[in-house]
Design a protein around this motif. Structure first.
Motif, short mmCIF file in Angstrom:
data_model
loop_
_atom_site.label_atom_id
_atom_site.label_comp_id
_atom_site.label_asym_id
_atom_site.label_seq_id
_atom_site.Cartn_x
_atom_site.Cartn_y
_atom_site.Cartn_z
N ILE A 1 0.84 -1.20 0.00
CA ILE A 1 0.00 0.00 0.00
C ILE A 1 0.88 1.25 0.00
CG2 ILE A 1 -1.61 1.37 1.40
CD1 ILE A 1 -2.82 -1.36 2.30
N ASN A 2 1.91 1.25 0.85
CA ASN A 2 2.81 2.39 0.91
C ASN A 2 3.51 2.63 -0.43
OD1 ASN A 2 2.21 2.84 3.59
ND2 ASN A 2 4.00 1.76 4.36
N LYS A 3 3.88 1.54 -1.08
CA LYS A 3 4.55 1.67 -2.37
C LYS A 3 3.61 2.26 -3.42
CE LYS A 3 7.40 -0.90 -5.61
NZ LYS A 3 7.99 -2.19 -5.95
N ALA A 4 2.35 1.85 -3.37
CA ALA A 4 1.38 2.36 -4.33
C ALA A 4 1.06 3.84 -4.09
CB ALA A 4 0.10 1.54 -4.25
N GLU A 5 1.17 4.28 -2.84
CA GLU A 5 0.82 5.66 -2.50
C GLU A 5 2.00 6.62 -2.49
OE1 GLU A 5 -1.00 5.27 1.31
OE2 GLU A 5 -2.91 4.62 0.47
N ARG A 6 3.20 6.14 -2.65
CA ARG A 6 4.36 7.02 -2.46
C ARG A 6 4.42 8.16 -3.46
NH1 ARG A 6 9.24 2.89 -3.93
NH2 ARG A 6 8.73 2.65 -6.13
N HIS A 7 3.95 7.96 -4.67
CA HIS A 7 3.99 9.05 -5.64
C HIS A 7 3.05 10.18 -5.22
CE1 HIS A 7 0.47 6.83 -7.08
NE2 HIS A 7 0.09 7.93 -7.69
N PHE B 1 6.80 24.27 -2.34
CA PHE B 1 6.69 25.47 -3.16
C PHE B 1 5.65 26.46 -2.65
CE2 PHE B 1 8.88 22.66 -6.18
CZ PHE B 1 9.94 23.49 -6.47
N LEU B 2 4.79 26.02 -1.73
CA LEU B 2 3.83 26.95 -1.13
C LEU B 2 4.49 27.82 -0.06
CD1 LEU B 2 0.59 24.80 -0.76
CD2 LEU B 2 1.01 26.70 -2.35
N LYS B 3 5.62 27.38 0.46
CA LYS B 3 6.32 28.14 1.51
C LYS B 3 7.06 29.33 0.93
CE LYS B 3 6.88 24.47 4.79
NZ LYS B 3 7.76 23.67 5.57
N GLY C 1 4.88 12.08 -2.41
CA GLY C 1 5.94 12.90 -3.00
C GLY C 1 5.39 14.16 -3.63
N GLY C 2 4.26 14.04 -4.31
CA GLY C 2 3.63 15.20 -4.92
C GLY C 2 3.15 16.20 -3.88
N MET C 3 2.61 15.70 -2.79
CA MET C 3 2.14 16.58 -1.71
C MET C 3 3.32 17.30 -1.05
SD MET C 3 -1.08 16.41 -1.87
CE MET C 3 -1.61 17.20 -0.38
N ALA C 4 4.43 16.58 -0.86
CA ALA C 4 5.61 17.20 -0.26
C ALA C 4 6.15 18.31 -1.16
CB ALA C 4 6.68 16.14 -0.01
#
Length: 81
Positions: free
Chosen positions: A62-68, A79-81, A71-74
């Motif tokens: 599950i973690n592997k499937a969600e990692r992208h 860039f919002l900072k 990464g996008g959220m990070a």
């Protein structure tokens, strides 16, 4: 000395299953490297406790499937900072 490694592998696996956490978070909690956590829960645990290994494998998949997504959220937060 060998019993310590097996016990650590089981403790790591139980922590990952109970908290549904990532390898990185488990490594930080236990103060060891990600490589060590991965080795313990993917190779050693398979021989020690196959049932627990299956549970951990589900979480890691599950973690592997969600990692992208993570990464996008990070990157978005960076860039919002």
């Amino acid at each position: 000395m060998k019993g310590i490694v097996e016990q650590r592998a089981i403790e790591l696996a139980e922590y990952i299953v109970e908290n549904k956490t990532t390898v990185r978070a488990a490594a930080k909690k236990f103060g060891i490297s990600k490589s060590t956590v991965h080795m313990d829960v993917s190779e050693r645990l398979k021989k020690l406790n196959p049932a627990l290994y299956k549970d951990v494998r589900k979480i890691l998949d599950i973690n592997k499937a969600e990692r992208h997504i993570r990464g996008g959220m990070a990157t978005k937060q960076k860039f919002l900072k």
